[in-house]
Structures are given as C-alpha cells and as structure tokens.
Design a protein around this motif. Structure first.
Motif, mmCIF file in Angstrom:
data_model
loop_
_atom_site.group_PDB
_atom_site.id
_atom_site.type_symbol
_atom_site.label_atom_id
_atom_site.label_comp_id
_atom_site.label_asym_id
_atom_site.label_seq_id
_atom_site.Cartn_x
_atom_site.Cartn_y
_atom_site.Cartn_z
ATOM 1 N N LEU A 204 0.824 -1.195 0.000
ATOM 2 C CA LEU A 204 0.000 0.000 0.000
ATOM 3 C C LEU A 204 0.865 1.254 0.000
ATOM 4 O O LEU A 204 0.598 2.190 -0.770
ATOM 5 C CB LEU A 204 -0.928 -0.006 1.222
ATOM 6 C CG LEU A 204 -1.803 1.231 1.434
ATOM 7 C CD1 LEU A 204 -2.667 1.523 0.205
ATOM 8 C CD2 LEU A 204 -2.672 1.073 2.681
ATOM 9 N N LEU A 205 1.895 1.302 0.837
ATOM 10 C CA LEU A 205 2.763 2.483 0.847
ATOM 11 C C LEU A 205 3.466 2.644 -0.493
ATOM 12 O O LEU A 205 3.579 3.772 -1.004
ATOM 13 C CB LEU A 205 3.788 2.389 1.979
ATOM 14 C CG LEU A 205 4.741 3.590 2.085
ATOM 15 C CD1 LEU A 205 3.971 4.890 2.302
ATOM 16 C CD2 LEU A 205 5.763 3.381 3.198
ATOM 17 N N LEU A 206 3.930 1.565 -1.087
ATOM 18 C CA LEU A 206 4.553 1.645 -2.410
ATOM 19 C C LEU A 206 3.586 2.261 -3.418
ATOM 20 O O LEU A 206 3.968 3.114 -4.223
ATOM 21 C CB LEU A 206 4.982 0.253 -2.882
ATOM 22 C CG LEU A 206 6.221 -0.346 -2.213
ATOM 23 C CD1 LEU A 206 6.311 -1.841 -2.503
ATOM 24 C CD2 LEU A 206 7.489 0.352 -2.687
ATOM 25 N N ALA A 207 2.318 1.844 -3.361
ATOM 26 C CA ALA A 207 1.312 2.381 -4.280
ATOM 27 C C ALA A 207 1.063 3.863 -4.018
ATOM 28 O O ALA A 207 0.983 4.672 -4.950
ATOM 29 C CB ALA A 207 0.008 1.591 -4.145
ATOM 30 N N LEU A 208 0.940 4.238 -2.743
ATOM 31 C CA LEU A 208 0.678 5.639 -2.396
ATOM 32 C C LEU A 208 1.843 6.540 -2.792
ATOM 33 O O LEU A 208 1.643 7.714 -3.125
ATOM 34 C CB LEU A 208 0.406 5.759 -0.896
ATOM 35 C CG LEU A 208 -0.868 5.085 -0.382
ATOM 36 C CD1 LEU A 208 -0.914 5.116 1.139
ATOM 37 C CD2 LEU A 208 -2.114 5.746 -0.965
#
Length: 201
Positions: A17-21
């Motif tokens: 999720l952090l990678l996507a954000l």
C-alpha cells in the motif's frame, strides 16, 4: 527493488500500500503461506527472519520486518511528520501495532483463514481474542473520535501500518466494526488517498 510478499498478509499489504501511495516501482514476488514459493525463498536465504515481507534493495541488501520497511520507504516523504512529537507519536502507534494489535486482530483472522491453523481456533481462544480485540480497537476509536489521523494532522506511516489489519478486522476476524464509527470514517479516509490500492489489487 523487489518485495517478497505474502498476498494474504496485512503485514505485506501495508508495504504494498505504501509503495502504491508513493508511486514507487517494485517487483512483487508472492510467497503465500504454506506455498512452494515460500519454502524456496527461505531456502535461498531471501527471508532473513523466516517470514515475509522482505524488501530486497537494488544492491541486494535485504530489509525484513514490515514496519522497518515502512520507515525506510517513508524517509523524506510526507508520510513522516516534520514535527518531532508527531513523529515520535507515529512510532509509538507502530510499536503498539506489532506489540499489541497485530498479535490479536491478525491472529484471530489467521485462525479463521488458514486451514493449517484452524485446529487452534477453540471457542475459548476465539472468545478471548474477540474480547481483547474489541478493547484494542477501542483505543484507536478513542483517538480517532477526536482526531482525523492517529499521529499529527495528516496521514502518516502509522495510519498505513494500522490499516493493514484493521480494514479487514470485521470481514476476516469477525470483530464487530459497527461499534467503532470513528475507525470506519478513518478507513474511508485512507481508501480515498491518491494511489490507494486494496489488499487484492
């Protein structure tokens, strides 16, 4: 970079999720629970602590532990507060997540989700986890009833960290999420962040 990731795990999901954000490119290698890929990754020495997630850097260095990975990826981004106290508060929530929250919320979900663990899901154990989990969720509810985010005045790493298992606490863990309306609004705020991707994306 390469992320050794267990698709069903909240710990792996919060890194994805952090990678996507952040819009960061990263090769994802699935090592699901009880899979041949997981056995192979362990044998190849890609999982230093014997579990996912592990972030493999371009130079081959391996960084295990989901919250350590979040801190490494978040360095210098808007997901780490500039204010010193807000930053320390962020870390407090992240330590609490692994020390308290994950060991109850995630464990109850795992006992119901993974066939190899279902024999451990005795009525007494599940009832105990349910009671403890509701008490832990109330800690979050109390904070989020008066603040939009867990630390500081914007989304930070601890929000992403705790989203990992909290967002599925009802569907996977059987917790009564209707009791926690402030958590529900917080979940919606995270899902509305630009670049958001769900667990199965």
């Amino acid at each position: 970079m390469k992320l050794w990731s267990m698709p069903s795990s909240g710990n792996s999901y919060k890194v994805r999720l952090l990678l996507a954000l952040l819009g960061r490119d990263c090769e994802i290698v699935d090592v699901e629970d009880s899979s041949a890929a997981l056995v192979s990754a362990k044998a190849a020495g890609r999982l230093p602590f014997g579990k996912a997630p592990v972030l493999e850097l371009d130079d081959g260095r391996l960084l295990p532990e989901s919250n350590a990975i979040l801190c490494w990826l978040g360095e210098g981004t808007h997901f780490v507060p500039e204010d010193e106290f807000a930053r320390a508060s962020m870390l407090s929530w992240m330590f609490w997540e692994q020390n308290q929250h994950e060991g109850v919320i995630a464990v109850r979900a795992a006992l119901q989700s993974y066939p190899a663990r279902r024999h451990l899901a005795t009525p007494e154990r599940m009832a105990e986890l349910l009671e403890r989990g509701h008490a832990l969720l109330q800690v979050m509810e109390d904070r989020l009833a008066v603040h939009e985010w867990l630390a500081g005045d914007a989304a930070s790493l601890c929000d992403i960290c705790l989203y990992g298992y909290t967002h599925s606490a009802g569907s996977k863990g059987g917790f009564e999420m209707g009791r926690f309306p402030a958590i529900g609004r917080w979940l919606d705020r995270i899902a509305a962040l630009p670049g958001y991707r769900g667990l199965d994306a």
